[in-house]
Design an enzyme around this catalytic site. Structure first.
Site, PDB file in Angstrom:
ATOM      1  N   GLY A   1      -1.023 -75.270-116.216  1.00 39.86           N
ATOM      2  CA  GLY A   1      -1.253 -74.694-114.889  1.00 39.86           C
ATOM      3  C   GLY A   1      -0.374 -73.524-114.530  1.00 39.86           C
TER       4      GLY A   1
ATOM      5  N   CYS B   1      29.612 -73.259 -91.756  1.00 39.54           N
ATOM      6  CA  CYS B   1      30.191 -72.014 -91.224  1.00 39.54           C
ATOM      7  C   CYS B   1      29.315 -71.373 -90.140  1.00 39.54           C
ATOM      8  CB  CYS B   1      30.448 -71.019 -92.362  1.00 39.54           C
ATOM      9  SG  CYS B   1      28.948 -70.240 -92.987  1.00 39.54           S
TER      10      CYS B   1
ATOM     11  N   HIS C   1      12.611 -72.309-110.304  1.00 41.53           N
ATOM     12  CA  HIS C   1      12.532 -71.375-109.173  1.00 41.53           C
ATOM     13  C   HIS C   1      13.023 -71.965-107.857  1.00 41.53           C
ATOM     14  CE1 HIS C   1       9.242 -68.911-111.484  1.00 41.53           C
ATOM     15  NE2 HIS C   1      10.458 -68.753-111.966  1.00 41.53           N
TER      16      HIS C   1
ATOM     17  N   CYS D   1      24.010 -72.764 -91.074  1.00 45.31           N
ATOM     18  CA  CYS D   1      24.887 -73.531 -91.962  1.00 45.31           C
ATOM     19  C   CYS D   1      25.705 -74.555 -91.165  1.00 45.31           C
ATOM     20  CB  CYS D   1      25.812 -72.565 -92.706  1.00 45.31           C
ATOM     21  SG  CYS D   1      26.953 -73.416 -93.806  1.00 45.31           S
TER      22      CYS D   1
ATOM     23  N   TYR E   1       8.071 -69.666 -95.179  1.00 41.48           N
ATOM     24  CA  TYR E   1       8.540 -70.836 -95.931  1.00 41.48           C
ATOM     25  C   TYR E   1       8.393 -72.120 -95.111  1.00 41.48           C
ATOM     26  CZ  TYR E   1       9.752 -68.206 -99.984  1.00 41.48           C
ATOM     27  OH  TYR E   1       9.638 -67.427-101.110  1.00 41.48           O
TER      28      TYR E   1
ATOM     29  N   ASN F   1      -5.294 -75.512-118.956  1.00 43.59           N
ATOM     30  CA  ASN F   1      -5.592 -74.516-117.918  1.00 43.59           C
ATOM     31  C   ASN F   1      -7.092 -74.225-117.961  1.00 43.59           C
ATOM     32  OD1 ASN F   1      -5.668 -72.072-116.296  1.00 43.59           O
ATOM     33  ND2 ASN F   1      -3.486 -71.832-116.716  1.00 43.59           N
TER      34      ASN F   1
ATOM     35  N   ARG G   1       4.840 -73.126 -95.544  1.00 47.09           N
ATOM     36  CA  ARG G   1       4.606 -73.722 -96.873  1.00 47.09           C
ATOM     37  C   ARG G   1       5.225 -75.118 -96.958  1.00 47.09           C
ATOM     38  NH1 ARG G   1       6.395 -69.770-101.368  1.00 47.09           N
ATOM     39  NH2 ARG G   1       5.685 -71.481-102.687  1.00 47.09           N
TER      40      ARG G   1
ATOM     41  N   VAL H   1       7.955 -75.232-106.598  1.00 45.73           N
ATOM     42  CA  VAL H   1       8.988 -75.505-105.601  1.00 45.73           C
ATOM     43  C   VAL H   1       8.530 -76.622-104.664  1.00 45.73           C
ATOM     44  CG1 VAL H   1       9.965 -73.172-105.701  1.00 45.73           C
ATOM     45  CG2 VAL H   1       8.067 -73.621-104.131  1.00 45.73           C
TER      46      VAL H   1
HETATM   47  P1  OAD Z   1      -0.238 -68.693-110.671  1.00 38.81           P
HETATM   48  O1  OAD Z   1      -0.925 -68.782-109.345  1.00 38.81           O
HETATM   49  O2  OAD Z   1       0.128 -67.350-111.172  1.00 38.81           O
HETATM   50  O3  OAD Z   1      -1.134 -69.372-111.788  1.00 38.81           O
HETATM   51  C1  OAD Z   1      -1.717 -70.632-111.590  1.00 38.81           C
HETATM   52  C2  OAD Z   1      -2.429 -71.026-112.870  1.00 38.81           C
HETATM   53  O4  OAD Z   1      -2.940 -72.343-112.689  1.00 38.81           O
HETATM   54  C3  OAD Z   1      -3.632 -70.143-113.233  1.00 38.81           C
HETATM   55  O5  OAD Z   1      -3.541 -69.782-114.609  1.00 38.81           O
HETATM   56  C4  OAD Z   1      -4.842 -71.046-112.984  1.00 38.81           C
HETATM   57  O6  OAD Z   1      -5.921 -70.791-113.892  1.00 38.81           O
HETATM   58  C5  OAD Z   1      -4.238 -72.413-113.234  1.00 38.81           C
HETATM   59  N1  OAD Z   1      -4.917 -73.506-112.522  1.00 38.81           N
HETATM   60  C6  OAD Z   1      -5.560 -73.498-111.333  1.00 38.81           C
HETATM   61  N2  OAD Z   1      -6.018 -74.719-111.037  1.00 38.81           N
HETATM   62  C7  OAD Z   1      -5.676 -75.534-112.058  1.00 38.81           C
HETATM   63  C8  OAD Z   1      -5.852 -76.929-112.329  1.00 38.81           C
HETATM   64  N3  OAD Z   1      -6.484 -77.723-111.485  1.00 38.81           N
HETATM   65  N4  OAD Z   1      -5.345 -77.412-113.503  1.00 38.81           N
HETATM   66  C9  OAD Z   1      -4.670 -76.615-114.365  1.00 38.81           C
HETATM   67  N5  OAD Z   1      -4.481 -75.304-114.152  1.00 38.81           N
HETATM   68  C10 OAD Z   1      -4.969 -74.768-113.018  1.00 38.81           C
HETATM   69  O7  OAD Z   1       1.039 -69.647-110.585  1.00 38.81           O
HETATM   70  P2  OAD Z   1       2.327 -69.744-111.517  1.00 38.81           P
HETATM   71  O8  OAD Z   1       1.993 -69.458-112.936  1.00 38.81           O
HETATM   72  O9  OAD Z   1       2.961 -71.035-111.194  1.00 38.81           O
HETATM   73  O10 OAD Z   1       7.392 -67.551-108.374  1.00 38.81           O
HETATM   74  O11 OAD Z   1       3.202 -68.566-110.936  1.00 38.81           O
HETATM   75  C11 OAD Z   1       4.482 -68.341-111.470  1.00 38.81           C
HETATM   76  C12 OAD Z   1       5.413 -67.884-110.382  1.00 38.81           C
HETATM   77  O12 OAD Z   1       4.852 -66.755-109.706  1.00 38.81           O
HETATM   78  C13 OAD Z   1       5.655 -68.884-109.273  1.00 38.81           C
HETATM   79  O13 OAD Z   1       6.651 -69.834-109.585  1.00 38.81           O
HETATM   80  C14 OAD Z   1       6.065 -68.026-108.133  1.00 38.81           C
HETATM   81  C15 OAD Z   1       5.023 -66.941-108.281  1.00 38.81           C
HETATM   82  O14 OAD Z   1       5.288 -65.746-107.699  1.00 38.81           O
HETATM   83  C16 OAD Z   1       8.254 -67.417-107.373  1.00 38.81           C
HETATM   84  O15 OAD Z   1       7.975 -67.632-106.210  1.00 38.81           O
HETATM   85  C17 OAD Z   1       9.602 -66.978-107.816  1.00 38.81           C
END
Ligand code: OAD
Length: 259
Positions: free
Chosen positions: A205, A168, A133, A165, A72, A231, A75, A107
């Site tokens: 996205g 604590c 998230h 923390c 983290y 997308n 990131r 995030v």
């Molecule tokens: P993903 O990595 O699963 O999906 C990203 C999406 O963005 C894909 O469908 C791509 O085709 C699309 N994409 C890529 N470049 C793009 C662009 N320039 N314009 C528009 N779309 C584009 O990411 P999330 O759907 O955000 O959770 O993932 C959902 C969750 O899974 C995240 O919040 C995270 C992850 O594990 C946690 O960490 C709890």
């Protein structure tokens, strides 16, 4: 269903946006891809190189908090160098100009930066996103109720150097919803309300495979609202979308706004 960003499809999307009384915007990490934030899935996705169960679960944190904090911290550092792109800025304008709410799975905090830039010193709160998230830049205590913002670099040299923390002294953790954890009930209820009340859902996205976020556009659709998806790749939501704008958010969204 439309699946190409030709002028007719774009005109239909613009019409839906202009006619919408209330807009609900759901974003995933794809909105930040053009800012340099790595996505999770797909060819260069983080989950190709890292195993979520070793880094993004409460079990992983209990087993090896140093490793999880190191990831983290990496990131946080990477995202700190990223700026919002024209896609974030277009969404911020939508949320500043009309009744709309941005709900994000991200995030990275970039929607908030974009909102402040677009508001230019005026009130930006209406474009402040609901973060489903959590945030890379917030922490909470593993023992007491402390939580707060934290942008500092993470020293993950050893267990003792990890963030602790201020109240604590116990170990802090990233304020992120990990796999196997429930979303904050108040945040989730607000998201479902927005999805139900909106007459247009703009979903941008996200691969739409992580629940409950992925079900929110369906709620808008089932309540009689329209869905526009932005997308470059098809997703499980593409078939549901009234208009699918298959392109990059940083290109498609400014065009949708008439830039
Ligand atoms: P993903 O990595 O699963 O999906 C990203 C999406 O963005 C894909 O469908 C791509 O085709 C699309 N994409 C890529 N470049 C793009 C662009 N320039 N314009 C528009 N779309 C584009 O990411 P999330 O759907 O955000 O959770 O993932 C959902 C969750 O899974 C995240 O919040 C995270 C992850 O594990 C946690 O960490 C709890």
């Amino acid at each position: 269903m439309s699946t190409d960003v030709n002028s007719e499809v774009m005109a239909r999307a613009r019409g839906l946006l202009e006619d919408a009384a209330r807009v609900f915007i759901l974003t995933g990490v794809g909105i930040s891809a053009e800012s340099g934030v790595p996505t999770f899935r797909g060819e260069d996705g983080l989950w190709r190189s890292y195993r979520p169960e070793e880094l993004a679960t409460p079990q992983a944190f209990r087993r090896d908090p140093r490793l999880v904090w190191e990831w983290y911290g990496w990131r946080r550092e990477k995202v700190s160098k990223c700026q919002p792109n024209p896609g974030h800025r277009a969404l911020a304008r939508i949320a500043l100009d009309r009744p709309a709410r941005i709900i994000t799975q991200n995030v990275d905090g970039l929607h908030e930066v974009a909102a402040k830039l677009e508001a230019g010193g005026a009130d930006w709160e209406s474009a402040s996103p609901l973060e489903l998230h959590g945030s890379l830049f917030r922490v909470r205590c593993t023992e007491c109720g402390f939580h707060g913002s934290d942008r500092a670099p993470v020293d993950a040299t050893d267990r003792e150097s990890l963030p602790s923390c201020p109240e604590c002294g116990a170990l802090l953790r990233p304020d992120i919803v990990w796999f196997g954890e429930a979303l904050e009930p108040v945040v989730l209820a607000a998201a479902f309300d927005e999805a139900r009340e909106a007459d247009l859902c703009l979903v941008v996205g996200t691969s739409a495979v992580v629940q409950p976020a992925a079900s929110l556009p369906r709620i808008t659709s089932e309540a009689g609202g329209f869905v526009i998806e932005v997308n470059p790749q098809p997703t499980p939501l593409t078939g549901l979308a009234d208009v699918a704008l298959q392109g990059l958010a940083g290109v498609v969204l400014p065009t949708l706004m008439g830039d």
